[in-house]
Design a protein around this motif. Structure first.
Motif, PDB file in Angstrom:
ATOM      1  N   LEU A  31       0.802  -1.215   0.000  1.00 55.39           N
ATOM      2  CA  LEU A  31       0.000   0.000   0.000  1.00 55.39           C
ATOM      3  C   LEU A  31       0.838   1.270   0.000  1.00 55.39           C
ATOM      4  O   LEU A  31       0.455   2.267  -0.622  1.00 55.39           O
ATOM      5  CB  LEU A  31      -0.933   0.011   1.217  1.00 55.39           C
ATOM      6  N   TYR A  32       1.986   1.251   0.706  1.00 54.64           N
ATOM      7  CA  TYR A  32       2.641   2.521   0.998  1.00 54.64           C
ATOM      8  C   TYR A  32       4.110   2.635   0.590  1.00 54.64           C
ATOM      9  O   TYR A  32       4.618   3.759   0.511  1.00 54.64           O
ATOM     10  CB  TYR A  32       2.528   2.811   2.504  1.00 54.64           C
ATOM     11  N   ALA A  33       4.791   1.540   0.322  1.00 52.68           N
ATOM     12  CA  ALA A  33       6.230   1.634   0.064  1.00 52.68           C
ATOM     13  C   ALA A  33       6.539   2.489  -1.156  1.00 52.68           C
ATOM     14  O   ALA A  33       7.469   3.293  -1.152  1.00 52.68           O
ATOM     15  CB  ALA A  33       6.832   0.238  -0.104  1.00 52.68           C
ATOM     16  N   ALA A 223      -7.320   3.815  13.811  1.00 51.04           N
ATOM     17  CA  ALA A 223      -8.399   2.841  13.651  1.00 51.04           C
ATOM     18  C   ALA A 223      -8.714   2.622  12.177  1.00 51.04           C
ATOM     19  O   ALA A 223      -8.947   1.486  11.740  1.00 51.04           O
ATOM     20  CB  ALA A 223      -9.644   3.312  14.401  1.00 51.04           C
ATOM     21  N   ALA A 224      -8.716   3.713  11.399  1.00 47.67           N
ATOM     22  CA  ALA A 224      -8.965   3.573   9.964  1.00 47.67           C
ATOM     23  C   ALA A 224      -7.872   2.749   9.306  1.00 47.67           C
ATOM     24  O   ALA A 224      -8.147   1.890   8.451  1.00 47.67           O
ATOM     25  CB  ALA A 224      -9.050   4.951   9.311  1.00 47.67           C
ATOM     26  N   PHE A 225      -6.615   2.982   9.705  1.00 51.82           N
ATOM     27  CA  PHE A 225      -5.515   2.215   9.138  1.00 51.82           C
ATOM     28  C   PHE A 225      -5.668   0.731   9.440  1.00 51.82           C
ATOM     29  O   PHE A 225      -5.504  -0.112   8.549  1.00 51.82           O
ATOM     30  CB  PHE A 225      -4.172   2.716   9.689  1.00 51.82           C
ATOM     31  N   ALA A 273      -8.200   8.160   5.229  1.00 52.16           N
ATOM     32  CA  ALA A 273      -7.736   8.346   6.606  1.00 52.16           C
ATOM     33  C   ALA A 273      -6.616   7.376   6.943  1.00 52.16           C
ATOM     34  O   ALA A 273      -5.662   7.724   7.653  1.00 52.16           O
ATOM     35  CB  ALA A 273      -8.900   8.167   7.580  1.00 52.16           C
ATOM     36  N   ALA A 274      -6.702   6.164   6.414  1.00 53.69           N
ATOM     37  CA  ALA A 274      -5.649   5.178   6.659  1.00 53.69           C
ATOM     38  C   ALA A 274      -4.327   5.634   6.051  1.00 53.69           C
ATOM     39  O   ALA A 274      -3.258   5.524   6.685  1.00 53.69           O
ATOM     40  CB  ALA A 274      -6.059   3.823   6.085  1.00 53.69           C
ATOM     41  N   ARG A 275      -4.374   6.162   4.842  1.00 54.25           N
ATOM     42  CA  ARG A 275      -3.153   6.610   4.170  1.00 54.25           C
ATOM     43  C   ARG A 275      -2.531   7.796   4.905  1.00 54.25           C
ATOM     44  O   ARG A 275      -1.312   7.839   5.083  1.00 54.25           O
ATOM     45  CB  ARG A 275      -3.453   6.987   2.715  1.00 54.25           C
ATOM     46  N   THR A 276      -3.344   8.732   5.325  1.00 54.46           N
ATOM     47  CA  THR A 276      -2.812   9.881   6.059  1.00 54.46           C
ATOM     48  C   THR A 276      -2.081   9.426   7.318  1.00 54.46           C
ATOM     49  O   THR A 276      -0.969   9.889   7.617  1.00 54.46           O
ATOM     50  CB  THR A 276      -3.957  10.839   6.435  1.00 54.46           C
ATOM     51  N   HIS A 277      -2.683   8.513   8.048  1.00 53.06           N
ATOM     52  CA  HIS A 277      -2.056   8.011   9.273  1.00 53.06           C
ATOM     53  C   HIS A 277      -0.783   7.245   8.967  1.00 53.06           C
ATOM     54  O   HIS A 277       0.249   7.431   9.619  1.00 53.06           O
ATOM     55  CB  HIS A 277      -3.035   7.099  10.018  1.00 53.06           C
ATOM     56  N   LEU A 282       5.257   6.719   8.850  1.00 52.75           N
ATOM     57  CA  LEU A 282       6.472   6.393   8.106  1.00 52.75           C
ATOM     58  C   LEU A 282       7.405   7.603   8.028  1.00 52.75           C
ATOM     59  O   LEU A 282       8.628   7.462   8.145  1.00 52.75           O
ATOM     60  CB  LEU A 282       6.109   5.908   6.703  1.00 52.75           C
ATOM     61  N   LEU A 283       6.845   8.777   7.866  1.00 55.40           N
ATOM     62  CA  LEU A 283       7.669   9.985   7.832  1.00 55.40           C
ATOM     63  C   LEU A 283       8.351  10.220   9.172  1.00 55.40           C
ATOM     64  O   LEU A 283       9.544  10.526   9.240  1.00 55.40           O
ATOM     65  CB  LEU A 283       6.810  11.192   7.468  1.00 55.40           C
ATOM     66  N   GLN A 284       7.628  10.029  10.244  1.00 55.62           N
ATOM     67  CA  GLN A 284       8.203  10.188  11.576  1.00 55.62           C
ATOM     68  C   GLN A 284       9.288   9.148  11.816  1.00 55.62           C
ATOM     69  O   GLN A 284      10.322   9.431  12.414  1.00 55.62           O
ATOM     70  CB  GLN A 284       7.116  10.055  12.633  1.00 55.62           C
ATOM     71  N   GLY A 285       9.079   7.949  11.315  1.00 59.33           N
ATOM     72  CA  GLY A 285      10.060   6.877  11.512  1.00 59.33           C
ATOM     73  C   GLY A 285      11.379   7.118  10.804  1.00 59.33           C
ATOM     74  O   GLY A 285      12.401   6.523  11.157  1.00 59.33           O
TER      75      GLY A 285
END
Length: 291
Positions: A31-33, A223-225, A273-277, A282-285
């Motif tokens: 989904l996100y990589a 929760a959405a994620f 909402a899942a993508r935003t979270h 990932l950015l914080q990490g």
């Protein structure tokens, strides 16, 4: 390891499996990589999996397994944190998976079929087993031991997968038009023998039971994620079990379209909402330099 809480399904179906750390991690990567600069920080993966109840040790163990499988490669992120990037093979597989999972196409009889005809020498029995397993994962039905069939739209995907695994030299792919029939001359009866439609029906029904209608939007990002990750993980196998078999050849009341509509509705409710979270985590990490 902290187990991910999820519903279990009848073992007789054998088609929808519990959500494990490895399966959750594969969903996150898919989904996100590719939207996260090509790499995922370990700290971000730990945080996201933690939202779903998976502890850090289990996440790192799952990452190691994906690394050994050649799907992830260790890197340093742009912020200097320890992370993992998708391998070239993983990017290709995920690209193919996107089309199958998020834009599945229901074939019509007029679209035709692709026949995979293969012969593997006895001394290479391992390759024969590998070939059969691959065709099964792609959604081909079994006509005979060396003859498999799928809707024609799968031809290019199958050809690419066979090349990737070095199995294309054993297989000839042929195009066939019109309704294929078995000895009885009934296309629907033949499809019922070539695919295990009872098991596929059970998988669709399990999905519908796991994800009820009228979901509503979820205000909390975590929760959405979690809901969306569970949804995609549960759904992503179904378009392979049912590779778009023409609806006119399916039994009456077959829940394929009902399940697909449910997936689309839930995706619309939770994806943003899942993508935003997820992207925030990932950015914080990226700022965590821990190994």
């Amino acid at each position: 390891m902290t187990a991910v809480k999820t519903a279990t399904y009848p073992e007789s179906a054998g088609l929808i499996r519990p959500l494990t750390p490895r399966r959750l991690l594969l969903t996150i990567c898919g989904l996100y990589a590719r939207d996260a600069g090509g790499s995922l920080p370990v700290a971000g993966l730990v945080a996201l999996c933690g939202d779903a109840g998976v502890d850090e040790q289990a996440v790192r163990s799952a990452v190691s397994r994906l690394k050994r499988a050649g799907l992830l490669e260790p890197v340093r992120t742009a912020g200097g944190a320890a992370g993992y990037a998708l391998s070239g093979e993983a990017r290709e597989v995920l690209g193919e998976g996107d089309r199958r999972i998020f834009a599945p196409r229901r074939s019509a009889v007029a679209d035709g079929w692709v026949l995979a005809v293969f012969s593997v020498p006895e001394r290479e029995r391992r390759r024969r087993h590998e070939l059969r397993a691959l065709l099964g994962r792609l959604g081909f039905g079994t006509v005979a031991p060396g003859v498999w069939v799928a809707p024609a739209g799968l031809r290019e995907e199958a050809a690419a997968a066979l090349r990737r695994r070095g199995l294309d030299g054993y297989v000839e792919l042929f195009r066939a038009q019109g309704p294929l029939t078995g000895e009885g001359g009934d296309p629907a009866e033949a499809v019922g023998r070539w695919w295990d439609l009872a098991a596929v029906r059970a998988a669709y029904q399990a999905f519908l039971a796991e994800f009820p209608a009228a979901p509503g939007r979820v205000a909390d990002g975590a929760a959405a994620f979690v809901r969306y990750a569970r949804l995609v993980t549960a759904w992503r196998r179904l378009p392979y079990l049912d590779p778009g078999i023409p609806v006119e050849l399916l039994p009456a009341g077959f829940p394929a379209e009902h399940a697909a509509a449910r997936f689309r509705a839930l995706r619309q409710a939770w994806e943003a909402a899942a993508r935003t979270h997820a992207m925030a985590a990932l950015l914080q990490g990226r700022g965590d330099r821990g190994e």
